[in-house]
Design an enzyme around this catalytic site. Structure first.
Site, PDB file in Angstrom:
ATOM      1  N   HIS A  97      40.190  43.695  39.280  1.00 60.52           N
ATOM      2  CA  HIS A  97      40.825  44.341  38.132  1.00 60.52           C
ATOM      3  C   HIS A  97      40.874  43.386  36.942  1.00 60.52           C
ATOM      4  O   HIS A  97      40.756  42.158  37.086  1.00 60.52           O
ATOM      5  CB  HIS A  97      42.244  44.789  38.491  1.00 60.52           C
ATOM      6  CG  HIS A  97      43.119  43.657  38.949  1.00 60.52           C
ATOM      7  ND1 HIS A  97      43.650  42.715  38.091  1.00 60.52           N
ATOM      8  CD2 HIS A  97      43.535  43.304  40.189  1.00 60.52           C
ATOM      9  CE1 HIS A  97      44.368  41.846  38.769  1.00 60.52           C
ATOM     10  NE2 HIS A  97      44.304  42.176  40.053  1.00 60.52           N
ATOM     11  N   ASP A 379      41.507  39.911  43.669  1.00 62.74           N
ATOM     12  CA  ASP A 379      40.957  38.589  43.971  1.00 62.74           C
ATOM     13  C   ASP A 379      40.908  38.355  45.480  1.00 62.74           C
ATOM     14  O   ASP A 379      39.975  37.731  45.985  1.00 62.74           O
ATOM     15  CB  ASP A 379      41.756  37.485  43.271  1.00 62.74           C
ATOM     16  CG  ASP A 379      43.257  37.541  43.552  1.00 62.74           C
ATOM     17  OD1 ASP A 379      43.707  38.436  44.281  1.00 62.74           O
ATOM     18  OD2 ASP A 379      43.992  36.674  43.024  1.00 62.74           O
TER      19      ASP A 379
END
Length: 480
Positions: A97, A379
């Protein structure tokens, strides 16, 4: 007069020598500079873009700026580069994102004042931002897999909520989408003009920031953003493991990795002093400050150029930030050396890599469904995938990072299919563990699809050092 004649004579001699030198070079009678492999520097094609000039030693501020990924001019990228006789067949994209508001707050400090409404004429700007805002505001009829229907389609709070996507994050993925559109649609015609919903595969976790990032990328990517053709599937796990999430051995690797992190932190006396200084500033116990993961909030201040917080006891400053960021970099280095994270990654990334390989194999067989796939993730999704692929030197996923699998068909040998793997626009195919040496044996600037399939279906388990030949057995093996 004599001096003048000598000067003219020397000038004429220099001109003659220059002419002879150029003539000899032209007829290849004297050598010109060559590359190490003997190819002329003028004729050698660059497979990789010139690397960005980096500091000679680790610079935490430089690394933090890369992590922020502040939108700027269009970046150079190697996506879509292939010899003319290769046809692009399928593309699978895994993104992190975009820029977000912190997930944690430093106790007893004021939250950073970041506006999460979208304003078209405010920096950072993108030409499609105004149209994106308009389109998302009319998307109430969008149909997604539950519970995605309950999420907002774009960020809209004057003071960001925890973890909310910012305007920077939206612009980052509008840029990603525009870049991929120029390459994959305009240049390579990956999707036909009358593309259908079946030709896209879209999946996201249940966080608004991942759904909104995926929508921003698609809005920049698709020539005709039609809500009737946009269907996001919901993925409950950040590892995108679907129905294969129970894996006891993976969890054991993770516990050992977390223990490694803890022991490394204990050895760093400078880090402990820094946490102690910061704890005194905000007037809380050091343990409580550490548990609040202050670097997450500090990165938001840094990326948005907002001053670090102050109290009556003083201010948290750049020196504190540098120490914590430097430790993060050292932790990544230690993680690569100890290789406990690799075991976690091989099992954690297997389900999503297996899905990707299966999809690429179907495309190689001529199937036209799901020729463009997008996973909008975190992540903690990208990091184990990078590690599992053998890309241990890759930087930790920045905001709006992208990892791409391209599938190509050789028009001269239609039965042969190859893959390219790119991370943030850089071709890392020959840095992967399953294709490191292939370019030494083949002139093709890509890797056989069979290499990737063999790695995912077999060699990932071999790398774990066990006799397991499938995911279930590797996850449940005894005596680990």
């Amino acid at each position: 007069m004599l001096f003048r004649n000598r000067f003219l004579l020397l000038l004429a001699l220099a001109a003659v020598l220059a002419f002879l030198s150029l003539s000899l070079q032209f007829f290849h009678l004297i050598p010109v500079s060559t590359a190490k492999d003997g190819v002329s520097s003028k004729s050698r094609k660059r497979i990789m873009p010139d690397p960005v000039t980096e500091p000679p030693v680790t610079d935490p501020v430089y690394e933090a700026l890369l992590y922020c990924n502040i939108p700027s001019v269009a970046e150079r990228s190697m996506e879509g580069h292939a010899p003319h006789h290769f046809k692009l067949v399928s593309v699978n994209v895994l993104i992190r994102h975009g820029d977000r508001y912190p997930l944690y707050v430093i106790p007893k400090t004021k939250r950073p004042e970041i506006d999460c409404t979208l304003v078209a004429n405010r920096k950072p700007y993108h030409p499609k931002l105004e149209a994106f805002i308009s389109h998302m505001s009319k998307g109430s009829g969008a149909s997604f897999e539950s519970p995605l229907n309950s999420l907002p389609l774009y960020p809209n709070h004057p003071l960001c909520e925890m973890g909310e996507l910012t305007q920077t994050g939206v612009v980052q993925h509008l840029q990603n989408g525009q870049l991929l559109r120029d390459i994959y649609l305009k240049k390579h015609k990956l999707l036909p003009s009358d593309w259908s919903i079946d030709q896209l595969y879209l999946e996201t976790t249940g966080k608004s920031r991942t759904l909104q990032s995926g929508l921003a990328l698609l809005y920049g990517f698709l020539p005709d953003f039609d809500w009737k053709k946009i269907y996001f599937r919901h993925q409950p796990s950040a590892l995108f493991c679907s129905g294969n999430c129970y894996c006891p051995v993976r969890n054991q690797y993770l516990e050992k990795e977390q223990r490694r992190q803890y022991l490394l932190r204990l050895k760093n006396s400078q880090l402990e002093r820094t946490y102690g200084e910061m704890a005194k500033i905000v007037d809380i116990p050091t343990k409580q400050l550490r548990a609040a993961n202050p670097v997450d909030s500090m990165l938001c201040h840094f990326c948005h150029n907002v001053s670090f917080p102050c109290t009556r006891n003083g201010c948290i400053g750049m020196e504190h930030f540098k120490v914590i960021k430097t430790h993060q970099i050292e932790d990544e280095r230690d993680r690569r050396e100890k290789k406990l994270y690799l075991g976690y990654s091989l099992l954690g990334a297997h389900p999503i890599l297996n899905q990707t390989v299966n999809r690429l194999q179907r495309a190689a067989e001529g199937r036209k469904e799901e020729i463009f796939a997008l996973y909008s993730a975190h992540d903690v999704t990208l990091s184990p995938v990078l590690s599992a692929l053998g890309l241990s030197e890759a930087r930790f996923p920045r905001f709006a990072a992208r990892l791409i699998f391209e599938l190509w068909q050789d028009r001269e040998k239609p039965s042969e299919h190859s893959v390219r793997i790119l991370y943030n626009g850089v071709d890392v195919t020959f840095h992967t563990s399953f294709c490191q040496d292939h370019h030494k044996r083949s002139p093709k600037p890509m890797c056989p699809l069979e290499n990737l399939a063999r790695f995912v279906k077999r060699d990932m388990f071999v790398a774990l050092g066990s006799s397991s030949t499938n995911y279930y057995d590797a996850c449940h093996r005894e005596g680990f």
